[in-house]
Design a protein around this motif. Structure first.
Motif, PDB file in Angstrom:
ATOM      1  N   ILE A  39     104.131  35.690   3.452  1.00 41.45           N
ATOM      2  CA  ILE A  39     104.405  35.278   4.827  1.00 41.45           C
ATOM      3  C   ILE A  39     104.115  36.387   5.832  1.00 41.45           C
ATOM      4  CG2 ILE A  39     106.869  35.863   4.858  1.00 41.45           C
ATOM      5  CD1 ILE A  39     105.209  32.708   6.322  1.00 41.45           C
ATOM      6  N   GLN A  40     104.233  37.632   5.426  1.00 45.69           N
ATOM      7  CA  GLN A  40     103.963  38.745   6.335  1.00 45.69           C
ATOM      8  C   GLN A  40     102.522  38.753   6.814  1.00 45.69           C
ATOM      9  OE1 GLN A  40     104.419  39.029   3.056  1.00 45.69           O
ATOM     10  NE2 GLN A  40     102.698  40.226   2.290  1.00 45.69           N
ATOM     11  N   PRO A  84     113.596  28.997   5.697  1.00 45.55           N
ATOM     12  CA  PRO A  84     113.639  29.418   7.097  1.00 45.55           C
ATOM     13  C   PRO A  84     113.224  28.241   7.986  1.00 45.55           C
ATOM     14  CG  PRO A  84     111.591  30.146   6.122  1.00 45.55           C
ATOM     15  CD  PRO A  84     112.401  29.496   5.014  1.00 45.55           C
ATOM     16  N   ASP A  85     113.398  28.393   9.260  1.00 37.74           N
ATOM     17  CA  ASP A  85     112.838  27.446  10.220  1.00 37.74           C
ATOM     18  C   ASP A  85     111.361  27.828  10.336  1.00 37.74           C
ATOM     19  OD1 ASP A  85     111.828  26.269  12.578  1.00 37.74           O
ATOM     20  OD2 ASP A  85     113.806  26.298  13.534  1.00 37.74           O
ATOM     21  N   TRP A  86     110.506  27.095   9.631  1.00 45.27           N
ATOM     22  CA  TRP A  86     109.100  27.477   9.512  1.00 45.27           C
ATOM     23  C   TRP A  86     108.379  27.513  10.856  1.00 45.27           C
ATOM     24  CZ3 TRP A  86     107.333  29.736   5.310  1.00 45.27           C
ATOM     25  CH2 TRP A  86     108.036  29.560   4.127  1.00 45.27           C
ATOM     26  N   LEU A  89     109.446  30.535  12.625  1.00 48.14           N
ATOM     27  CA  LEU A  89     108.870  31.711  11.973  1.00 48.14           C
ATOM     28  C   LEU A  89     107.445  31.958  12.473  1.00 48.14           C
ATOM     29  CD1 LEU A  89     109.597  33.866   9.889  1.00 48.14           C
ATOM     30  CD2 LEU A  89     108.593  32.390   8.145  1.00 48.14           C
ATOM     31  N   ALA A  92     107.861  33.481  15.746  1.00 51.30           N
ATOM     32  CA  ALA A  92     108.412  34.835  15.638  1.00 51.30           C
ATOM     33  C   ALA A  92     107.332  35.864  15.320  1.00 51.30           C
ATOM     34  CB  ALA A  92     109.506  34.876  14.569  1.00 51.30           C
ATOM     35  N   HIS A 123     104.797  22.851   9.911  1.00 50.39           N
ATOM     36  CA  HIS A 123     105.794  22.635   8.858  1.00 50.39           C
ATOM     37  C   HIS A 123     105.847  21.157   8.514  1.00 50.39           C
ATOM     38  CE1 HIS A 123     110.316  22.445   7.713  1.00 50.39           C
ATOM     39  NE2 HIS A 123     109.581  22.592   6.640  1.00 50.39           N
TER      40      HIS A 123
END
Length: 133
Positions: A39-40, A84-86, A89, A92, A123
């Protein structure tokens, strides 16, 4: 990719595809569990100013492994993931995020993400397809 046990490969590969062919639309379709491995790399895509769509198909964790455990009579171990709240994210990391609420919204959401520019996380909770036959 599950046949090759390469969880997390999709997002870095999509970034490489976009760098190699910046004029082409690139869409990464990854499960939620696999996406958590890399994800990073959303930060990398944003930092590089890429136009990239990531469709996160959310089944709540490692559904394939969970099924393998069930097939062997093993109680599920470590396969249900906290989500998580995709969409949040995606935002973010400096991109965009959308949650698809109905199966009928999916195609339009992906088209809009492709044409919108920048990094988009779409998502897709797998449960929205539960009533479709």
């Amino acid at each position: 990719m599950p046949a090759y046990a390469t969880l997390g490969y999709g997002l870095p590969a999509a970034i490489g595809a976009k760098v190699a062919a910046p004029e082409r639309a690139v869409v990464c379709v990854a499960g939620d569990g696999a996406l958590m491995f890399a994800i990073q790399e959303l930060a990398t895509a944003v930092e590089q100013g890429l136009d990239l769509v990531v469709v996160c198909v959310d089944n709540g964790g490692y559904a394939e492994i969970k099924q393998n455990e069930a097939d062997r009579g093993i109680a599920p171990i470590g396969v249900d993931l906290h989500q998580p709240d995709w969409a949040a994210l995606g935002r973010a990391f400096g991109g965009h995020g959308t949650r698809v609420e109905a199966a009928t919204e999916l195609a339009a959401a992906v088209r809009e993400a492709i044409t919108g520019g920048g990094v988009h996380v779409v998502h897709v909770p797998l449960a929205i397809f539960a009533d479709r036959r």
